[in-house]
Design an enzyme around this catalytic site. Structure first.
Site, PDB file in Angstrom:
ATOM      1  N   LYS A 193       0.717  -1.076  -0.128  1.00 24.40           N
ATOM      2  CA  LYS A 193      -0.015   0.052  -0.035  1.00 24.40           C
ATOM      3  C   LYS A 193       0.871   1.315  -0.024  1.00 24.40           C
ATOM      4  CE  LYS A 193      -4.150  -1.870   0.319  1.00 24.40           C
ATOM      5  NZ  LYS A 193      -5.118  -1.701  -0.514  1.00 24.40           N
ATOM      6  N   HIS A 324     -10.792  -8.219  -7.670  1.00 26.45           N
ATOM      7  CA  HIS A 324     -10.485  -7.533  -6.341  1.00 26.45           C
ATOM      8  C   HIS A 324     -10.837  -8.336  -5.433  1.00 26.45           C
ATOM      9  CE1 HIS A 324     -11.952  -4.945  -2.771  1.00 26.45           C
ATOM     10  NE2 HIS A 324     -10.553  -4.931  -2.792  1.00 26.45           N
TER      11      HIS A 324
END
Length: 394
Positions: A193, A324
């Site tokens: 991230k 996802h």
């Protein structure tokens, strides 16, 4: 608390004289609140848009037919919306009683129009997804095939990457340890991230991972929609030295023009789509050449029926795909996709099921179990906060 809902008549929705091989007799809905081991933060939290994620609301639908066929499906929501999903699903569920479970596309249309006044995307279709996935699970089980085989599998395993170890809430020392643990477990890629207020902090974390991991596995990054266009261009160029598989959601999910500019300007591929909740939104992204990797989420777009429409469009553009979340569903769909695919590994949902996916040599294996290949665990039952039934079991 379990609520019994009045059902429609046994021939509800059938045209006069229509033939049917089977009918839906019983549906059970369950709202399960899945707690996470520790609060999770990405860039949306650091910029004040959201609170840390502490639990995932799971909407499960179990469907049984008059001939004893059974299917299970799920949808989900993070941070908010779980009780809304359950309420909408409970309200529209009676529309399925008496229907032929094989008519999945027609039933999707029936459900979406039953609640059309609240829209044909977003929460409304995410509630429908649980029913749709359950019907596909039932269809594959009836055929005695894994769902991937029913859809026409092109491969029996899919490359997988880990996300759950790379959140911004994870200190860099732990981040590196998590990456090593993922590699040791046979996972084939690592997603880190990014999207902090100071991009240099992102680069430093990524550099720390690359120094330890080296070239053993590919790396991806996910900015969770936090950059504006100039920042995305500037940081995107700085990231090129890391030879990433993709940069995910560098811009707002609905900034199609901005993503198209980035895709044209940067060497690193662009990935997006997870936050979109309809086929039309994905079509817009694809038609504008805004992504190199399309990332649809079956529970968010309304289930497998809608996901397959997106996959067909993406195939025509020769796009790569990386669905996802929800690997329990997406492994099957990725295995049937025409072009290069990845599937996202999260261990969050493991406690909900009696069965678990196998990973070997960087790939997630499609099991030989019929349907999705999962049954709910006793722990899932213990975490159930509400349930409702419609119709009668055999």
């Amino acid at each position: 608390m379990t609520t019994n809902i009045p059902a429609a008549g046994p021939l509800a929705g059938l045209a006069p004289g229509a033939a049917t091989t089977d009918r839906i007799a019983w549906i059970k809905l369950s709202l399960i609140l899945l707690p996470l081991k520790a609060p999770i933060s990405d860039a949306k939290v650091l910029t004040g848009r959201q609170k840390p994620l502490t639990e995932v609301a799971m909407l499960f639908a179990e469907i049984e037919s008059e001939r004893g066929h059974h299917g299970i499906g799920f949808s989900y929501s993070k941070r908010a919306g779980g009780f809304g999903l359950f309420a909408h699903a409970r309200e529209i569920a009676p529309n399925l009683i008496g229907e032929d479970p094989n008519d999945i596309a027609r039933l999707w249309d029936k459900l979406v129009w039953a609640g059309a006044s609240v829209g044909r995307s977003g929460l409304a279709t995410q509630a429908i997804a649980a029913f749709d996935v359950a019907l596909w699970d039932m269809k594959a089980k009836r055929a005695g095939l894994p769902l991937a085989k029913l859809l026409g599998a092109r491969r029996d395993s899919v490359r997988c990457y880990n996300t759950s170890g790379g959140f911004l809430s994870t200190p860099v020392e732990q981040l590196v340890e998590n990456c090593e643990a993922s590699i040791a477990a046979g996972i084939g890629g690592l997603k880190i991230k990014v999207g902090q207020p100071d991009p240099m902090a992102d680069l430093a974390r990524l550099d720390a991972v690359r120094k330890v991991v080296g070239d053993r596995v590919p790396l991806m990054v996910d900015a969770n929609q936090q950059w504006d266009r100039p920042t995305a261009e500037r940081v995107g160029r700085a990231l090129e030295e890391f030879n990433l598989v993709w940069i995910e959601e560098p811009l707002d999910a609905y900034d199609v023009e901005g993503h198209a500019r980035l895709a044209a300007q940067l060497v690193t591929p662009i990935a997006s789509g997870e936050m979109l909740t309809s086929v039309a939104e994905h079509l817009n992204l694809i038609q504008h050449d805004a992504v190199d990797f399309i990332q649809p989420d079956a529970p968010r777009v309304g289930g497998i029926t809608q996901f397959l429409k997106i996959a067909t469009i993406a195939e025509q553009k020769y796009l790569k795909m990386a669905p996802h979340f929800a690997m329990e569903i997406h492994l099957h769909l990725a295995a049937a996709y025409a072009h290069d695919t990845w599937v996202e590994h999260f261990d969050w949902l493991d406690p909900l099921f009696n069965e678990h996916l196998e990973i070997k040599d960087g790939r997630m294996l499609v099991s030989n179990r019929p349907g999705l290949g999962f049954t709910l665990s006793e722990q899932a039952v213990a975490w159930t906060v509400d349930s409702a039934e419609v119709g009668k079991r055999r």
